[in-house]
Every structure is written in structure tokens, then in C-alpha cells.
Enzyme design. Sequence first.
Site, mmCIF file in Angstrom:
data_model
loop_
_atom_site.group_PDB
_atom_site.id
_atom_site.type_symbol
_atom_site.label_atom_id
_atom_site.label_comp_id
_atom_site.label_asym_id
_atom_site.label_seq_id
_atom_site.Cartn_x
_atom_site.Cartn_y
_atom_site.Cartn_z
ATOM 1 N N SER A 125 -11.260 -3.047 2.517
ATOM 2 C CA SER A 125 -10.867 -2.633 1.171
ATOM 3 C C SER A 125 -11.156 -3.695 0.116
ATOM 4 C CB SER A 125 -9.377 -2.274 1.129
ATOM 5 O OG SER A 125 -8.578 -3.433 1.196
ATOM 6 N N LYS A 163 -4.441 -7.233 -1.609
ATOM 7 C CA LYS A 163 -4.959 -6.435 -2.716
ATOM 8 C C LYS A 163 -4.920 -7.251 -4.005
ATOM 9 C CE LYS A 163 -5.504 -2.405 -0.570
ATOM 10 N NZ LYS A 163 -5.428 -2.992 0.790
#
EC number: 3.4.21.88
Length: 205
Positions: A125, A163
Amino acid sequence: MEELTKRQSQVLDFIKSYMEKNGFAPSIRDIMKHFNFKSPRAAHKHLIILEKKGYIERKNVSRGIKMMPKSGEIFATETLAPVSGKIAAGDAIEAIQTISDYIPIPTNFFPKNYEYFSLRVEGNSMIEAQIKSGDFVLIRKQDYAMDGDIVVALIDGNDATLKRYKRLNEDEVLLIPENKSMKEIKVKADHLKIQGKMVGLIRVL
């Protein structure tokens, strides 16, 4: 090593302090902006000179600057960062904090007044931030984040993920992947705990 001019020393000091603060090297435009150079060419010229004099090494990638030890100096000043398990660069996974190893990190780049740990990345990701599955991310322990920081975030006390952080409002936070094929994660601020900020990347070739 050859002596540096005053301006060359200033550029070198800026690169060092930028890397200590951010965990990665400044871009040519960062250097240009800091010193009010009129064009990227002037910043690039200073990097060429610093490399020729043996103070830095450059790779043909964005922010590809590596500090070199001074003549007669080795990176003997090291601290050890524990490898504390794995971190999801994808869906959040159960946090694992068993120390499996230690990674030496040079205090030249990472100030000793902070605590650090490292995690092995699982998933893709964050691939567009050049963070690949199998990489080790170096994390500086802190319980806060600024917009744009890449963080280790603990969701509901159990699930950890890597993230980019963005505060939406007082009540909500957005955890943003660096992969256009993956969705952002919106989390209630009181359900989220920041465990640290990414300041470095280690890749075994």
C-alpha cells in the site's frame, strides 16, 4: 578530504540537518529554496562539488544523497534499533511487538535523544512512496503526527498499519495509502494511537 568553502559547508550542514529531521535527503529544489538560489542548476552544482570532494555520494534517483564519513572516520557511533515485528502496508494487521533482532543505525543521521525501532513491511500500500513489501522501516517513537507524516498507527488498540497521516477535523483522521488501487482509512481520532513516525528505510538487496 578537500576543504569546503563557507557556502559548501552551509549546503552540507543543511543536508545533514534535513536528513536528521525528516529521515531522508532533501531534493534539489529543497536546497534551491532554502538558499534562495535562482535555479536548480546552482543547487546541483554544489552537490557535484560535495561529491567530488568526498562528502556525499549521489544516486540517480530523487533525493538520492548519501552522507559519507569524513576522512579517517567510520560510523563507530551507532545505536541499536530493535526489530519489533511486522507492519501492514495494506490492511491493518494485529500488532506484534516481539523483538526478533536489532539493526545498527548511525547516530550521525539519527539523534540519540530519540528512541527508535524497526518493523518489516508486509504489503504494497506504500509502494508509490518507494516502500516495498519486505523492506524494514525505521520508526522514531512519538505519540503525535503532522499532516503528511508516514506513521505507524494503532487502530482500536489492536491493528497496526503504516500509512500517511492527515487530520480531517477534531474527531477524525485519514490514513492514506501510497497506492492508487487502495482505499483510504477514515478513523475516529479517539480510536487511533500514533506509535511513531517513519524516519528511514532499510532494504536488503
